[in-house]
Write an enzyme that holds these catalytic residues in place. Structure first.
Site, PDB file in Angstrom:
ATOM      1  N   CYS A 150      -3.237   8.527   5.723  1.00 23.02           N
ATOM      2  CA  CYS A 150      -3.929   7.278   6.070  1.00 23.02           C
ATOM      3  C   CYS A 150      -3.039   6.414   6.960  1.00 23.02           C
ATOM      4  O   CYS A 150      -1.830   6.616   7.047  1.00 23.02           O
ATOM      5  CB  CYS A 150      -4.265   6.475   4.821  1.00 23.02           C
ATOM      6  SG  CYS A 150      -5.530   7.192   3.778  1.00 23.02           S
ATOM      7  N   THR A 178       0.830  -1.191   0.000  1.00 27.02           N
ATOM      8  CA  THR A 178       0.000   0.000   0.000  1.00 27.02           C
ATOM      9  C   THR A 178       0.866   1.243   0.000  1.00 27.02           C
ATOM     10  O   THR A 178       2.033   1.200   0.377  1.00 27.02           O
ATOM     11  CB  THR A 178      -0.980   0.016   1.193  1.00 27.02           C
ATOM     12  OG1 THR A 178      -2.016   0.952   0.948  1.00 27.02           O
ATOM     13  CG2 THR A 178      -0.294   0.309   2.501  1.00 27.02           C
ATOM     14  N   HIS A 205      -6.357  -0.356   5.278  1.00 22.17           N
ATOM     15  CA  HIS A 205      -5.898   0.988   4.896  1.00 22.17           C
ATOM     16  C   HIS A 205      -7.086   1.903   5.150  1.00 22.17           C
ATOM     17  O   HIS A 205      -8.109   1.767   4.494  1.00 22.17           O
ATOM     18  CB  HIS A 205      -5.507   0.961   3.420  1.00 22.17           C
ATOM     19  CG  HIS A 205      -5.027   2.265   2.872  1.00 22.17           C
ATOM     20  ND1 HIS A 205      -4.138   2.307   1.828  1.00 22.17           N
ATOM     21  CD2 HIS A 205      -5.312   3.552   3.170  1.00 22.17           C
ATOM     22  CE1 HIS A 205      -3.897   3.581   1.517  1.00 22.17           C
ATOM     23  NE2 HIS A 205      -4.607   4.344   2.320  1.00 22.17           N
TER      24      HIS A 205
END
Length: 186
Positions: free
Chosen positions: A37, A32, A54
């Site tokens: 985030c 990711t 996520h």
């Protein structure tokens, strides 16, 4: 040569905002890109299963989270925990590495810090061991996580290359489904 590059890299699965993935495949790597985030990389080392989520808290009006904003993040964390438990993990053996929560835009509310604070608080409240990771700071990150072994690799991204996070700034988190009050326990 020991097989193709794809064979040596294993299965690569990209986890984007609002998603989570759980696997017991030792060859799988979850990947990711994170700005403000947070990704929780969680596993049960005895069961040989792990996963990644996520998430991003919505809003960002103040340092005090409102209940609605927290519902989104709690939902994301519970999806990951429940997916692990449904595949044979045991809650008391779960361990987690947290990544992300950067401050990418100066002068605005530090949503990255709020995401990081929430994730740490969630683990503490749920009794899940926090065994590492990298939170806060001013750099985006590329994370690779091998969920069965627990190995994680982080590459920091320079602030000049943050256009990759333009989409993150525009996307609103997925709302958790309305609850009828029913709870499923494993």
């Amino acid at each position: 040569m020991r097989g193709s590059l794809a064979d040596r890299l294993g299965h690569r699965i990209h986890v984007v905002q609002g998603e989570q993935h759980v696997t017991d495949d030792a060859e799988t790597v979850l990947i990711t890109l994170l700005g403000s985030c947070v990704a929780a990389c969680m596993r049960d080392p005895l069961a040989g299963i792990g996963g990644m989520n996520h998430f991003l808290l919505p809003g960002g009006r103040s340092q005090n989270f409102d209940t609605q904003a927290q519902r989104h993040a709690v939902h994301a964390m519970e999806l990951l925990v429940n997916a692990l438990l449904s595949r044979g993990a045991r809650r008391e053996r779960l361990e987690c590495k947290l990544f992300g929560g950067a401050r990418l835009i100066d002068g605005l509310t530090d949503i990255g810090r709020q995401n990081a604070d929430f994730a740490e608080g969630f683990l503490a409240a749920e009794g899940i061991r926090h065994v590492g990771g990298s939170l806060r700071g001013e750099h985006g990150r590329k994370i690779q996580f091998w969920p069965v072994s627990g190995r994680a690799r982080q590459s920091l991204m320079e602030r000049e290359n943050l256009q990759v996070f333009d989409a993150e700034r525009r996307i609103r988190p997925v709302a958790p489904p309305e609850s009828d009050g029913a709870v499923e326990l494993f």
